[in-house]
Design an enzyme around this catalytic site. Structure first.
Site, PDB file in Angstrom:
ATOM      1  N   GLU A 145       1.065  -1.261   0.406  1.00  0.00           N
ATOM      2  CA  GLU A 145       0.265   0.030   0.046  1.00  0.00           C
ATOM      3  C   GLU A 145       1.165   1.338   0.005  1.00  0.00           C
ATOM      4  O   GLU A 145       0.828   2.278  -0.804  1.00  0.00           O
ATOM      5  CB  GLU A 145      -0.774  -0.553   0.938  1.00  0.00           C
ATOM      6  CG  GLU A 145      -2.150  -1.505   1.044  1.00  0.00           C
ATOM      7  CD  GLU A 145      -2.977  -0.487  -0.171  1.00  0.00           C
ATOM      8  OE1 GLU A 145      -3.065  -0.411  -0.361  1.00  0.00           O
ATOM      9  OE2 GLU A 145      -2.977  -2.454  -0.588  1.00  0.00           O
ATOM     10  N   TRP A 173       1.874   1.621  -3.469  1.00  0.00           N
ATOM     11  CA  TRP A 173       1.062   2.850  -4.289  1.00  0.00           C
ATOM     12  C   TRP A 173       0.951   3.535  -4.086  1.00  0.00           C
ATOM     13  O   TRP A 173       0.552   4.492  -4.912  1.00  0.00           O
ATOM     14  CB  TRP A 173      -0.816   2.253  -3.793  1.00  0.00           C
ATOM     15  CG  TRP A 173      -1.049   0.519  -4.673  1.00  0.00           C
ATOM     16  CD1 TRP A 173      -1.169  -0.430  -4.011  1.00  0.00           C
ATOM     17  CD2 TRP A 173      -1.690   0.683  -5.428  1.00  0.00           C
ATOM     18  NE1 TRP A 173      -1.727  -1.525  -4.975  1.00  0.00           N
ATOM     19  CE2 TRP A 173      -2.117  -1.152  -6.295  1.00  0.00           C
ATOM     20  CE3 TRP A 173      -2.055   1.607  -6.669  1.00  0.00           C
ATOM     21  CZ2 TRP A 173      -2.677  -1.018  -6.984  1.00  0.00           C
ATOM     22  CZ3 TRP A 173      -2.288   1.503  -8.350  1.00  0.00           C
ATOM     23  CH2 TRP A 173      -2.483  -0.199  -8.163  1.00  0.00           C
ATOM     24  N   TRP A 212     -20.695  11.962 -19.844  1.00  0.00           N
ATOM     25  CA  TRP A 212     -21.858  12.101 -18.289  1.00  0.00           C
ATOM     26  C   TRP A 212     -22.687  12.463 -18.174  1.00  0.00           C
ATOM     27  O   TRP A 212     -23.168  13.741 -19.696  1.00  0.00           O
ATOM     28  CB  TRP A 212     -20.774  12.837 -17.435  1.00  0.00           C
ATOM     29  CG  TRP A 212     -19.001  12.540 -17.689  1.00  0.00           C
ATOM     30  CD1 TRP A 212     -17.848  13.050 -18.268  1.00  0.00           C
ATOM     31  CD2 TRP A 212     -18.243  10.903 -17.627  1.00  0.00           C
ATOM     32  NE1 TRP A 212     -16.489  12.310 -18.365  1.00  0.00           N
ATOM     33  CE2 TRP A 212     -17.334  11.174 -17.637  1.00  0.00           C
ATOM     34  CE3 TRP A 212     -18.843   9.771 -16.588  1.00  0.00           C
ATOM     35  CZ2 TRP A 212     -16.727   9.655 -17.549  1.00  0.00           C
ATOM     36  CZ3 TRP A 212     -18.107   8.774 -16.188  1.00  0.00           C
ATOM     37  CH2 TRP A 212     -16.582   8.860 -17.035  1.00  0.00           C
ATOM     38  N   ASN A 218     -10.787   2.263   2.954  1.00  0.00           N
ATOM     39  CA  ASN A 218     -10.745   2.328   0.994  1.00  0.00           C
ATOM     40  C   ASN A 218     -11.606   1.218   0.013  1.00  0.00           C
ATOM     41  O   ASN A 218     -11.513   2.329  -0.582  1.00  0.00           O
ATOM     42  CB  ASN A 218      -9.223   1.533   0.922  1.00  0.00           C
ATOM     43  CG  ASN A 218      -8.528   1.415  -0.250  1.00  0.00           C
ATOM     44  OD1 ASN A 218      -8.166   2.338  -1.042  1.00  0.00           O
ATOM     45  ND2 ASN A 218      -8.468   0.327  -0.972  1.00  0.00           N
ATOM     46  N   TRP A 222     -16.585  11.719 -13.260  1.00  0.00           N
ATOM     47  CA  TRP A 222     -15.169  11.644 -11.611  1.00  0.00           C
ATOM     48  C   TRP A 222     -14.696  12.854 -11.248  1.00  0.00           C
ATOM     49  O   TRP A 222     -14.620  12.456 -10.092  1.00  0.00           O
ATOM     50  CB  TRP A 222     -14.044  10.298 -12.404  1.00  0.00           C
ATOM     51  CG  TRP A 222     -13.093  10.701 -13.453  1.00  0.00           C
ATOM     52  CD1 TRP A 222     -13.661  10.446 -15.081  1.00  0.00           C
ATOM     53  CD2 TRP A 222     -12.156  11.311 -13.645  1.00  0.00           C
ATOM     54  NE1 TRP A 222     -12.637  11.304 -15.277  1.00  0.00           N
ATOM     55  CE2 TRP A 222     -11.692  11.657 -14.719  1.00  0.00           C
ATOM     56  CE3 TRP A 222     -11.444  11.976 -12.443  1.00  0.00           C
ATOM     57  CZ2 TRP A 222     -10.112  12.050 -15.566  1.00  0.00           C
ATOM     58  CZ3 TRP A 222     -10.462  12.564 -12.801  1.00  0.00           C
ATOM     59  CH2 TRP A 222      -9.623  12.712 -14.089  1.00  0.00           C
ATOM     60  N   TRP A 241      -9.735   8.277  -8.141  1.00  0.00           N
ATOM     61  CA  TRP A 241     -10.740   8.239  -8.863  1.00  0.00           C
ATOM     62  C   TRP A 241     -10.428   7.906 -10.420  1.00  0.00           C
ATOM     63  O   TRP A 241     -11.012   6.955 -11.209  1.00  0.00           O
ATOM     64  CB  TRP A 241     -10.924   9.714  -8.892  1.00  0.00           C
ATOM     65  CG  TRP A 241     -11.591   9.841  -7.325  1.00  0.00           C
ATOM     66  CD1 TRP A 241     -11.042  10.251  -6.653  1.00  0.00           C
ATOM     67  CD2 TRP A 241     -13.597   9.215  -7.410  1.00  0.00           C
ATOM     68  NE1 TRP A 241     -12.855  10.273  -5.716  1.00  0.00           N
ATOM     69  CE2 TRP A 241     -13.575  10.061  -6.397  1.00  0.00           C
ATOM     70  CE3 TRP A 241     -14.107   9.213  -8.905  1.00  0.00           C
ATOM     71  CZ2 TRP A 241     -15.040  10.042  -5.619  1.00  0.00           C
ATOM     72  CZ3 TRP A 241     -15.522   9.623  -7.764  1.00  0.00           C
ATOM     73  CH2 TRP A 241     -15.779   9.270  -6.042  1.00  0.00           C
TER      74      TRP A 241
HETATM   75  P1  FAD Z   1      -3.735   1.320   5.036  1.00  0.00           P
HETATM   76  O1  FAD Z   1      -4.095   0.688   4.583  1.00  0.00           O
HETATM   77  O2  FAD Z   1      -3.504   2.052   6.575  1.00  0.00           O
HETATM   78  O3  FAD Z   1      -2.433   2.128   4.410  1.00  0.00           O
HETATM   79  C1  FAD Z   1      -1.069   2.724   4.694  1.00  0.00           C
HETATM   80  C2  FAD Z   1      -0.996   3.897   3.641  1.00  0.00           C
HETATM   81  O4  FAD Z   1      -0.752   4.005   2.138  1.00  0.00           O
HETATM   82  C3  FAD Z   1      -1.775   5.062   4.210  1.00  0.00           C
HETATM   83  O5  FAD Z   1      -2.028   5.990   5.121  1.00  0.00           O
HETATM   84  C4  FAD Z   1      -1.445   5.434   2.185  1.00  0.00           C
HETATM   85  O6  FAD Z   1      -0.804   6.668   3.121  1.00  0.00           O
HETATM   86  C5  FAD Z   1      -1.101   4.766   1.280  1.00  0.00           C
HETATM   87  N1  FAD Z   1      -1.897   4.256   0.621  1.00  0.00           N
HETATM   88  C6  FAD Z   1      -2.708   2.789   0.811  1.00  0.00           C
HETATM   89  N2  FAD Z   1      -3.799   2.768   0.141  1.00  0.00           N
HETATM   90  C7  FAD Z   1      -3.427   3.682  -0.734  1.00  0.00           C
HETATM   91  C8  FAD Z   1      -3.890   3.725  -2.161  1.00  0.00           C
HETATM   92  N3  FAD Z   1      -4.501   2.798  -2.983  1.00  0.00           N
HETATM   93  N4  FAD Z   1      -3.305   4.419  -3.144  1.00  0.00           N
HETATM   94  C9  FAD Z   1      -1.987   5.638  -2.908  1.00  0.00           C
HETATM   95  N5  FAD Z   1      -1.439   5.316  -1.641  1.00  0.00           N
HETATM   96  C10 FAD Z   1      -2.455   4.277  -0.636  1.00  0.00           C
HETATM   97  N6  FAD Z   1      -5.125   8.595  -0.416  1.00  0.00           N
HETATM   98  C11 FAD Z   1      -4.918   9.259   0.697  1.00  0.00           C
HETATM   99  O7  FAD Z   1      -3.375   9.255   1.145  1.00  0.00           O
HETATM  100  N7  FAD Z   1      -5.326  10.522   0.179  1.00  0.00           N
HETATM  101  C12 FAD Z   1      -6.289  10.382  -0.785  1.00  0.00           C
HETATM  102  O8  FAD Z   1      -6.756  11.464  -0.918  1.00  0.00           O
HETATM  103  C13 FAD Z   1      -7.219   9.361  -1.365  1.00  0.00           C
HETATM  104  N8  FAD Z   1      -8.386   9.050  -2.445  1.00  0.00           N
HETATM  105  C14 FAD Z   1      -8.997   8.121  -2.760  1.00  0.00           C
HETATM  106  C15 FAD Z   1      -9.859   8.349  -4.298  1.00  0.00           C
HETATM  107  C16 FAD Z   1      -9.683   6.759  -3.713  1.00  0.00           C
HETATM  108  C17 FAD Z   1     -11.202   7.213  -4.833  1.00  0.00           C
HETATM  109  C18 FAD Z   1      -9.349   5.756  -3.252  1.00  0.00           C
HETATM  110  C19 FAD Z   1     -10.732   4.369  -4.390  1.00  0.00           C
HETATM  111  C20 FAD Z   1      -8.161   5.621  -2.833  1.00  0.00           C
HETATM  112  C21 FAD Z   1      -8.488   7.087  -2.041  1.00  0.00           C
HETATM  113  N9  FAD Z   1      -6.500   7.026  -1.465  1.00  0.00           N
HETATM  114  C22 FAD Z   1      -6.630   8.418  -0.927  1.00  0.00           C
HETATM  115  C23 FAD Z   1      -5.742   5.498  -0.792  1.00  0.00           C
HETATM  116  C24 FAD Z   1      -7.108   4.583   0.271  1.00  0.00           C
HETATM  117  O9  FAD Z   1      -7.654   4.629   0.268  1.00  0.00           O
HETATM  118  C25 FAD Z   1      -6.389   5.334   1.562  1.00  0.00           C
HETATM  119  O10 FAD Z   1      -4.910   5.399   1.634  1.00  0.00           O
HETATM  120  C26 FAD Z   1      -6.137   4.776   2.573  1.00  0.00           C
HETATM  121  O11 FAD Z   1      -7.417   4.160   3.031  1.00  0.00           O
HETATM  122  C27 FAD Z   1      -5.741   5.915   4.093  1.00  0.00           C
HETATM  123  O12 FAD Z   1      -6.231   4.770   5.054  1.00  0.00           O
HETATM  124  P2  FAD Z   1      -4.978   4.439   6.144  1.00  0.00           P
HETATM  125  O13 FAD Z   1      -3.929   5.055   6.558  1.00  0.00           O
HETATM  126  O14 FAD Z   1      -5.700   3.292   6.992  1.00  0.00           O
HETATM  127  O15 FAD Z   1      -4.298   3.032   4.846  1.00  0.00           O
END
Ligand code: FAD
Length: 468
Positions: free
Chosen positions: A273, A276, A305, A340, A358, A381
């Site tokens: 993650e 990512w 859209w 997420n 979107w 997105w």
């Molecule tokens: P954990 O699961 O604990 O992951 C650890 C860290 O990894 C996160 O804090 C984040 O920094 C990073 N991470 C995890 N998943 C992703 C991912 N898919 N893409 C990029 N980084 C990731 N994340 C954001 O930080 N800011 C946003 O504005 C954002 N917008 C999103 C919009 C959509 C439509 C989607 C599908 C995902 C988005 N995410 C975003 C990614 C992800 O959903 C969040 O990072 C995550 O839910 C944060 O929770 P956590 O810290 O408990 O994540």
């Protein structure tokens, strides 16, 4: 000599490359500055909760720096252009010899830094650092030196690079005396309180959350992370988005607790993650159009859209009649954070069930998220809308009811956020009107605003027409 550190998205004293470099010379006077830019933040639709999160962490940073003998100046100007003029003037006023900052990778931020470097007097040297990423943009590429467009090979190459050598953390600067910190400052932007129980304030608090998460939850993460009723993810995103925590701190702490994470064992899924996060930032640098509201796949710009404000509003307010979507949107609106799995579900719903652009969803998310981050949000997105690199194929459309049944089987999450459905028993909560009609009851809850089956067909047709 005087060294100036311009803090932006790096609100911490530990493992801060710019701060560390500025403090290397023990004889230098080190000053910090943070510039509030309300007009710019408004243009970037920063969420009031994120603004409050930043406000509180600038305050915490000011105290932490003062205790180490570094004064933090906080100033407010309108926008990035004005911040360039301000920093230039501040350098002259304070006789600054060297300016230090950590890079930001979005186009406006990069243009600002380029303008500043051009504007500064030649006797002020500037040092910028790739600090907010594990590996610098452009450093993980294909054999042809191009950015990967698909995540899995990027991630594999990324891990190989980490196995060759880890990016090191740098310590917090040593104390250089003590200076006062003037807390009397305000941010002239909309601010909104956030829940300190979920997101405690302070760098030490964030480090504490990271430690705790890496001990066991990081190992359990693959089994837990998809269920929004469980606290199975780290919730560190706001800290990473604003730089209260660095990704290097995350990596090293993870490897301390889960030493085989780089070999694909316990902890590897969470590491993925973090990768990512890197992927989307590296992509944004390779393809700046991603910062300019452009889809990665050009033909998707021709999708017609639906401009329907009532549907958009129902989605924003969590009143679509699809319980998992509505519960998720209420979680977002109330806490500034969304799980997420649910971000994927609600994004898919807006784009593929409501056929709404979107970019409307991306913008609304930014306006609410405490962890709003351009690259991750845009990446998420475009993934959900099937317009991005490595996106879900456009014909893969989530069914919002079955998503609820799979990931919130007993409806615990839904009940937490939709008290109006409390009476609906067990699994019936995923189709509450089917239950209510049978019981001849009425609910204080909307009927589904679209029929999923029909919506799916309309969306497929709209994408197919655009692709021709
Ligand atoms: P954990 O699961 O604990 O992951 C650890 C860290 O990894 C996160 O804090 C984040 O920094 C990073 N991470 C995890 N998943 C992703 C991912 N898919 N893409 C990029 N980084 C990731 N994340 C954001 O930080 N800011 C946003 O504005 C954002 N917008 C999103 C919009 C959509 C439509 C989607 C599908 C995902 C988005 N995410 C975003 C990614 C992800 O959903 C969040 O990072 C995550 O839910 C944060 O929770 P956590 O810290 O408990 O994540």
């Amino acid at each position: 000599t005087t060294h100036l550190v311009w803090f932006r998205n790096d609100l911490r004293v530990h493992d801060n490359y710019a701060l560390h470099a500025a403090c290397r010379n023990p004889d230098a006077k080190v000053i910090g500055v943070f510039v509030v830019t309300p007009e710019q933040w408004r243009q970037h639709v920063m969420a009031p909760k994120q603004a409050e999160f930043i406000f509180q962490h600038v305050q915490a940073l000011g105290h932490a720096l003062a205790g180490r003998g570094i004064e933090l100046h906080i100033r407010q100007v309108a926008d990035f252009t004005a911040s360039v003029a301000y920093i230039k003037a501040f350098c002259t006023e304070q006789n600054v010899d060297a300016l230090f900052y950590n890079y930001q990778y979005e186009v406006n931020e990069r243009a600002r830094d380029a303008a500043l470097e051009k504007a500064l007097d030649v006797d002020v040297t500037v040092q910028g650092f790739d600090d907010s990423l594990l590996l610098a943009p452009g450093s993980v590429t294909t054999g042809n030196h191009e950015m990967y467009k698909v995540f899995t090979p990027f991630s594999k190459a990324f891990i190989r690079r980490l196995q060759e050598g880890l990016p090191e953390c740098v310590p917090a600067p040593k104390t250089r005396g003590e200076v006062p910190f003037n807390e009397q400052f305000a941010f002239d932007v909309p601010l909104e309180k956030f829940d300190h129980e979920i997101f405690p304030v302070g760098e030490q608090e964030a480090i504490g959350m990271l430690r705790k998460f890496c001990q066991q939850p990081a190992a359990d993460y693959p089994e837990q992370r998809d269920f929004p009723a469980i606290e199975g993810t780290s919730r560190l995103s706001p800290y990473l988005a604003t730089g209260v925590l660095s990704p290097r701190q995350c990596l090293h702490r993870l490897l301390k607790e889960q030493p085989k994470a780089l070999e694909g064992e316990a902890g590897a899924t969470w590491l993925n993650e973090l990768i990512w996060r890197e992927f989307y930032r590296h992509l944004m640098v390779a393809y700046p159009k991603l910062c300019r509201h452009r889809p990665f796949i050009a033909w998707t710009d021709k999708v017609r859209w639906r401009g329907d404000d009532a549907l958009l509003e129902a989605w924003q307010q969590g009143k679509t009649g699809y319980p998992i979507v509505d519960a998720a949107m209420r979680q977002l609106n109330q806490t500034g954070w969304m799980h997420n799995r649910l971000r994927m579900v609600v994004a898919s719903f807006l784009v593929k069930d409501l056929l709404i652009d979107w970019r409307q969803g991306e913008r609304y998310f930014m306006s609410q998220l405490i962890d709003g981050d351009l690259a991750a949000n845009n990446g998420g997105w475009q993934w959900a809308a099937s317009t991005g690199t490595d996106a879900a194929p456009y014909f893969r459309i989530f069914n919002p009811t079955t998503q609820g049944e799979r990931f919130d089987a007993d409806g615990d999450f839904i009940r937490q956020w939709l008290p109006e459905l409390k009476a609906v028993p067990g699994k019936q909560i995923h189709s509450p009107w089917a239950w209510a009609d049978k019981q001849k009851q009425t609910l204080d809850y909307p009927r589904p605003i679209v029929d999923h089956k029909q919506a799916r067909l309309n969306t497929l047709a709209a994408y197919e027409a655009a692709r021709k």
